[in-house]
Motif scaffolding. Structure first.
Motif, PDB file in Angstrom:
ATOM      1  N   ILE A   1       0.921  -1.181   0.215  1.00  0.00           N
ATOM      2  CA  ILE A   1      -0.136   0.124  -0.045  1.00  0.00           C
ATOM      3  C   ILE A   1       1.352   1.550   0.217  1.00  0.00           C
ATOM      4  CG2 ILE A   1      -1.721   1.979   1.245  1.00  0.00           C
ATOM      5  CD1 ILE A   1      -3.229  -1.198   2.156  1.00  0.00           C
ATOM      6  N   MET A   2       1.463   1.163   0.895  1.00  0.00           N
ATOM      7  CA  MET A   2       2.784   2.054   0.811  1.00  0.00           C
ATOM      8  C   MET A   2       3.571   2.162  -0.664  1.00  0.00           C
ATOM      9  SD  MET A   2       4.006   5.029   2.412  1.00  0.00           S
ATOM     10  CE  MET A   2       3.842   4.332   4.346  1.00  0.00           C
ATOM     11  N   GLY A   3       3.946   1.445  -1.068  1.00  0.00           N
ATOM     12  CA  GLY A   3       4.101   1.356  -2.410  1.00  0.00           C
ATOM     13  C   GLY A   3       3.394   1.990  -3.282  1.00  0.00           C
ATOM     14  N   TYR A   4       2.344   1.748  -3.503  1.00  0.00           N
ATOM     15  CA  TYR A   4       1.931   1.719  -4.298  1.00  0.00           C
ATOM     16  C   TYR A   4       1.401   3.464  -4.395  1.00  0.00           C
ATOM     17  CZ  TYR A   4      -0.581  -3.194  -5.344  1.00  0.00           C
ATOM     18  OH  TYR A   4      -0.106  -4.335  -5.848  1.00  0.00           O
ATOM     19  N   TRP A   5       1.018   3.864  -3.630  1.00  0.00           N
ATOM     20  CA  TRP A   5       1.215   5.358  -3.316  1.00  0.00           C
ATOM     21  C   TRP A   5       2.180   6.338  -3.415  1.00  0.00           C
ATOM     22  CZ3 TRP A   5       3.711   8.692   1.096  1.00  0.00           C
ATOM     23  CH2 TRP A   5       2.836  10.569   0.294  1.00  0.00           C
ATOM     24  N   LEU A   6       3.817   5.763  -2.756  1.00  0.00           N
ATOM     25  CA  LEU A   6       5.123   6.558  -2.904  1.00  0.00           C
ATOM     26  C   LEU A   6       5.610   6.511  -4.025  1.00  0.00           C
ATOM     27  CD1 LEU A   6       6.834   8.195  -1.904  1.00  0.00           C
ATOM     28  CD2 LEU A   6       7.789   6.295  -0.804  1.00  0.00           C
ATOM     29  N   LYS A   7       5.337   4.804  -5.065  1.00  0.00           N
ATOM     30  CA  LYS A   7       6.128   4.686  -6.231  1.00  0.00           C
ATOM     31  C   LYS A   7       5.243   5.264  -6.952  1.00  0.00           C
ATOM     32  CE  LYS A   7       9.385   0.685  -5.225  1.00  0.00           C
ATOM     33  NZ  LYS A   7       9.698  -0.141  -5.697  1.00  0.00           N
ATOM     34  N   GLY A   8       3.564   4.654  -6.840  1.00  0.00           N
ATOM     35  CA  GLY A   8       2.941   5.743  -7.859  1.00  0.00           C
ATOM     36  C   GLY A   8       3.159   6.134  -8.248  1.00  0.00           C
ATOM     37  N   ARG A   9       3.714   7.151  -7.409  1.00  0.00           N
ATOM     38  CA  ARG A   9       3.414   8.770  -7.801  1.00  0.00           C
ATOM     39  C   ARG A   9       4.642   9.138  -8.478  1.00  0.00           C
ATOM     40  NH1 ARG A   9       0.727  12.029  -3.141  1.00  0.00           N
ATOM     41  NH2 ARG A   9       2.330  13.917  -4.225  1.00  0.00           N
ATOM     42  N   LEU A  10       5.788   8.184  -7.823  1.00  0.00           N
ATOM     43  CA  LEU A  10       6.776   8.406  -9.700  1.00  0.00           C
ATOM     44  C   LEU A  10       6.820   7.611 -10.720  1.00  0.00           C
ATOM     45  CD1 LEU A  10       9.831   7.595  -6.656  1.00  0.00           C
ATOM     46  CD2 LEU A  10       9.477   9.756  -6.784  1.00  0.00           C
ATOM     47  N   VAL A  11       5.403   6.427 -10.665  1.00  0.00           N
ATOM     48  CA  VAL A  11       5.659   6.499 -12.618  1.00  0.00           C
ATOM     49  C   VAL A  11       4.858   6.877 -12.887  1.00  0.00           C
ATOM     50  CG1 VAL A  11       4.370   4.322 -13.017  1.00  0.00           C
ATOM     51  CG2 VAL A  11       5.615   3.614 -11.384  1.00  0.00           C
ATOM     52  N   ALA A  12       3.556   7.993 -11.832  1.00  0.00           N
ATOM     53  CA  ALA A  12       2.914   8.461 -12.491  1.00  0.00           C
ATOM     54  C   ALA A  12       3.643   9.919 -13.204  1.00  0.00           C
ATOM     55  CB  ALA A  12       1.373   9.480 -11.553  1.00  0.00           C
ATOM     56  N   ALA A  13       3.861  10.277 -12.712  1.00  0.00           N
ATOM     57  CA  ALA A  13       4.964  11.823 -12.757  1.00  0.00           C
ATOM     58  C   ALA A  13       5.975  11.443 -14.112  1.00  0.00           C
ATOM     59  CB  ALA A  13       6.152  11.811 -11.915  1.00  0.00           C
ATOM     60  N   GLY A  14       5.957  10.180 -14.199  1.00  0.00           N
ATOM     61  CA  GLY A  14       6.902   9.613 -15.375  1.00  0.00           C
ATOM     62  C   GLY A  14       8.526   9.681 -14.916  1.00  0.00           C
ATOM     63  N   ILE A  15       9.069   9.767 -13.251  1.00  0.00           N
ATOM     64  CA  ILE A  15      10.947   9.117 -12.888  1.00  0.00           C
ATOM     65  C   ILE A  15      10.938   8.256 -13.695  1.00  0.00           C
ATOM     66  CG2 ILE A  15      11.443   9.636 -10.915  1.00  0.00           C
ATOM     67  CD1 ILE A  15      10.821  12.003 -12.375  1.00  0.00           C
TER      68      ILE A  15
END
Length: 377
Positions: free
Chosen positions: A298-312
């Motif tokens: 869950i923490m990964g979906y939130w934190l890493k998900g932000r980086l994925v959505a941002a194209g990082i």
């Protein structure tokens, strides 16, 4: 001059009709310098373009994007263009520019060999048309290729004027309005609730105490051997195989022993700056571990998900096969995103979990600092 069609049924191309994608690749392969002025781009097309540059050993590439400075630029596009601009500058092979004076909706492609233009393309096709994806497979474009010397001189002059009179380097252009991408990874995940913006703002009105800035401990870059299998990169640790989304946050004693920090092994609820709500806790020696309570992902979906959505970064389906560490999060990547810490601030309210237990509520934020304008989409 010849017309370039699009192979979209029922207007499919035949042996007598040329199409934009094939002609672009043909001219690109024969070039060592390429100049592009386009209204819009896509991430897929940008990644394909960069790979083509490497494969064809292009000596110079200039990319001018025209519709974003006034209308706003998607966060993932912004970060991808910044990455390419930095890479091309470091290799001394090119640049990315953004038009600032007006909305530029032209689509111009100029191909040169040894500084002499030999072909060009004009028409309705934005750069995204070079990549085959769900949208371009069903979007019809029509263009023309030009080879006449007078026309090529005019096109070269137009791109030069656009470069010198209307555009600036994207890396040094301030106040580009950013359209923040929505992180969709938490949708339909158990133990996670969606919170609307009004509720988030209401929680922000009841913040109490100090904000704890928790550094995300990661390698400096992909050449740094330290911290490659811990914290948000725990999936790369030796031993038990983990999914890429699994995330652990390790907090230093300097922070965890400060007054007001969450109590040891006592679950609490976090509301995130982008509107999610889930249960977390702190545990471990010296209260050093900060996890999502019900599921480490869950923490990964939130934190890493932000980086994925941002194209990082792109999510990795199978970490064991990621021998190049493409899914590894580094400090340079966090700096490009615009934030290297998690911000944790207590809210002077309580809530109940799914079992009816009363929990304290905290605001958890991973909002990039360099974004001048936030718009959720």
């Amino acid at each position: 001059m010849s017309i370039l069609y699009t192979d979209v049924p029922p207007l499919g191309t035949d042996d007598n009709n040329e199409n934009f994608r094939d002609k672009f690749k043909e001219y690109f392969k024969a070039s060592n310098k390429v100049e592009i002025a386009t209204g819009y781009v896509s991430r897929n097309a940008l990644e394909l373009l960069n790979q083509m540059i490497k494969n064809q050993r292009i000596s110079y590439i200039r990319l001018i994007v025209g519709m974003y400075y006034i209308d706003g630029m998607p966060e993932s596009i912004y970060n991808t263009l910044i990455k390419l601009d930095n890479e091309w500058h470091s290799r001394n092979i090119g640049e990315v520019l953004i038009v600032r004076t007006f909305r530029y909706h032209g689509k111009c492609y100029l191909f040169s060999k040894n500084e002499t233009p030999f072909a060009g393309i004009l028409g309705s096709a934005n750069l995204g048309a070079i990549s085959l994806d769900a949208q371009t497979r069903r979007q019809y474009e029509i263009s023309v290729s030009i080879n006449g010397s007078q026309q090529l001189v005019q096109l070269e002059r137009h791109i030069k004027d656009l470069q010198t009179k209307c555009s600036t380097s994207i890396s040094s252009t301030p106040n580009i309005p950013i359209i923040r991408a929505e992180n969709v990874q938490l949708r339909d995940i158990d133990h996670v609730q969606k919170v609307n913006s009004d509720e988030v703002n209401a929680y922000k009105d009841h913040l109490v105490g100090n904000t704890f800035e928790i550094p995300l401990k990661v390698p400096h870059d992909h050449n740094d051997p330290k911290l490659r299998g811990s914290n948000i990169n725990v999936c790369y640790a030796k031993g038990r195989k983990r999914e890429w989304w699994e995330t652990e946050i390790i907090v230093s004693k300097k922070i965890s022993e400060q007054p007001g920090y969450p109590e040891y092994s006592k679950p609490f609820m976090v509301v995130t700056d982008d509107g999610w709500k889930f249960k977390v806790w702190t545990c471990g020696d010296h209260n050093k571990n900060f996890y999502s309570k019900d599921n480490l992902k869950i923490m990964g979906y939130w934190l890493k998900g932000r980086l994925v959505a941002a194209g990082i970064v792109n999510a990795i389906d199978n970490v064991e096969n990621d021998t190049e560490g493409k899914g590894l999060i580094t400090e340079k990547m966090l700096e490009q995103y615009g934030k290297t810490t998690l911000s944790l601030t207590k809210i002077g309210q309580t809530t109940k979990d799914e079992e009816g237990n009363v929990l304290n509520v905290w605001l958890l934020s991973f909002l990039p600092s360099q974004m001048k304008e936030e718009t959720n989409r």
